[in-house]
Design a protein around this motif. Structure first.
Motif, PDB file in Angstrom:
ATOM      1  N   GLY B  61      24.287 -18.364  74.766  1.00 44.74           N
ATOM      2  CA  GLY B  61      24.668 -19.382  75.687  1.00 44.74           C
ATOM      3  C   GLY B  61      25.928 -19.686  75.092  1.00 44.74           C
ATOM      4  N   GLN B  62      26.260 -19.760  73.910  1.00 44.15           N
ATOM      5  CA  GLN B  62      27.445 -20.053  73.387  1.00 44.15           C
ATOM      6  C   GLN B  62      28.528 -18.838  73.724  1.00 44.15           C
ATOM      7  N   MET B  63      27.915 -17.727  73.170  1.00 45.12           N
ATOM      8  CA  MET B  63      28.667 -16.579  73.283  1.00 45.12           C
ATOM      9  C   MET B  63      29.270 -16.274  74.933  1.00 45.12           C
ATOM     10  N   PHE B  64      28.324 -16.811  75.777  1.00 43.14           N
ATOM     11  CA  PHE B  64      28.841 -16.650  77.132  1.00 43.14           C
ATOM     12  C   PHE B  64      29.880 -17.621  77.447  1.00 43.14           C
ATOM     13  N   VAL B  65      29.929 -18.746  76.771  1.00 43.59           N
ATOM     14  CA  VAL B  65      31.280 -19.454  76.978  1.00 43.59           C
ATOM     15  C   VAL B  65      32.439 -18.904  76.385  1.00 43.59           C
ATOM     16  N   LEU B  66      32.363 -18.136  75.257  1.00 39.11           N
ATOM     17  CA  LEU B  66      33.369 -17.537  74.787  1.00 39.11           C
ATOM     18  C   LEU B  66      34.114 -16.424  75.662  1.00 39.11           C
ATOM     19  N   ILE B  67      33.018 -15.666  76.320  1.00 39.48           N
ATOM     20  CA  ILE B  67      33.361 -14.560  77.312  1.00 39.48           C
ATOM     21  C   ILE B  67      34.130 -15.207  78.689  1.00 39.48           C
ATOM     22  N   VAL B  68      33.588 -16.307  79.175  1.00 43.31           N
ATOM     23  CA  VAL B  68      34.396 -16.907  80.188  1.00 43.31           C
ATOM     24  C   VAL B  68      35.785 -17.264  79.739  1.00 43.31           C
ATOM     25  N   MET B  69      35.715 -17.854  78.530  1.00 40.10           N
ATOM     26  CA  MET B  69      37.223 -18.351  77.920  1.00 40.10           C
ATOM     27  C   MET B  69      38.083 -17.135  77.791  1.00 40.10           C
ATOM     28  N   THR B  70      37.419 -16.161  77.495  1.00 40.67           N
ATOM     29  CA  THR B  70      38.301 -14.669  77.529  1.00 40.67           C
ATOM     30  C   THR B  70      38.861 -14.339  78.867  1.00 40.67           C
TER      31      THR B  70
END
Lengths: 173, 103
Positions: B61-70
């Protein structure tokens, strides 16, 4: 009973939306960029209130840098960056308002109506979260993480290639 | 439903609506990008809320947040690249005048 977490989430949520609306309400482009910076910072504070410490700090740091760059570009590219001439830089306003309100209402409707399941009472401590995220990044999600890195590198090269002026042909040769 | 989750999801919905309005109504490329940033911010808050209140033990879930920030960073980089090329070619980043993305 309403606790502090709920109060902080509500406060920073309202602040984020308030400044988000402010982005499109001011004629000054500098104020627009600052409003977006405050909106994104309020969102970072909301993440902190939701106990996602690493993501909250990351959001605030990243957006502070990103919005500062955006403010510089606004001043460089806008015909009236100070908003002194009161230029109207909008089109299809009624349709846009309709689309924005409809999208917000439908999304909010889904949020209210859907059954989200059991609510977790507590999140892991900040240090445990950061460690677990690090292990996730360098373990199961490593391929996704590396792909994101390569994507950013590709975007940087592509953006530079697009922005650099095309070489002029030498007519003498 | 927990009031905290509802508040976060309503914030996401409002940011999505405001961002969509901005992306559709603005004529300047940089302002359109600001609208897209707000749309992605709406997605971010939803992802963090889902992680915290539904699956705090699950870190993709947190990984997904990092992808959206990318995605946000990539959108900014490419958008500004296009803005510079456009400004150099036509002296303006007004999208009303842009019928094609040819430099």
């Amino acid at each position: 009973m309403i606790d502090w977490q709920t109060i902080f989430i509500a406060f920073f949520g309202v602040a984020s939306v308030w400044f988000g609306v402010g982005v499109f309400r001011t004629a000054s482009m500098m104020r627009s960029a600052l409003a977006l910076l405050f909106s994104q910072t309020a969102l970072g504070a909301m993440f902190l209130a939701m106990q996602a410490e690493f993501l909250g700090v990351l959001q605030i740091m990243m957006m502070a840098t990103e919005m500062s760059i955006m403010a510089i570009f606004m001043v460089m590219f806008m015909m009236d960056p100070g908003g002194l001439g009161e230029m109207d830089m909008t089109h299809q306003k009624r349709l846009s308002i309709l689309a924005g309100v409809a999208a917000a209402l439908v999304t909010a409707g889904v949020a209210v109506v859907a059954e989200w399941g059991a609510i977790a009472a507590a999140a892991p401590a900040a240090a445990a979260q950061t460690e677990a995220l690090g292990r996730e990044l360098l373990g199961r999600s490593m391929l996704v993480f590396e792909t994101a890195g390569v994507t950013i590198l590709t975007a940087m090269i592509a953006a530079t290639a697009v922005a650099v002026p095309a070489p002029q042909r030498d007519r003498r040769s | 439903m927990s009031p905290e989750l509802l508040l976060a999801l309503l914030t996401g919905a409002a940011l999505f609506g405001v961002g969509l309005y901005g992306a559709l109504s603005q004529t300047n490329l940089v302002m359109i990008m600001m609208g897209v940033e707000l749309i992605l911010a709406g997605a971010l808050v939803n992802l963090v809320a889902f992680w915290r209140f539904l699956h705090p033990e699950s870190y993709p879930g947190q990984m997904f947040v990092l992808i959206v920030m990318t995605v946000m960073a990539v959108e900014m980089a490419v958008g500004f690249g296009v803005a510079i090329a456009r400004f150099r070619a036509r002296g303006s980043v007004e999208m009303e005048e842009a019928r094609e993305l040819k430099g």
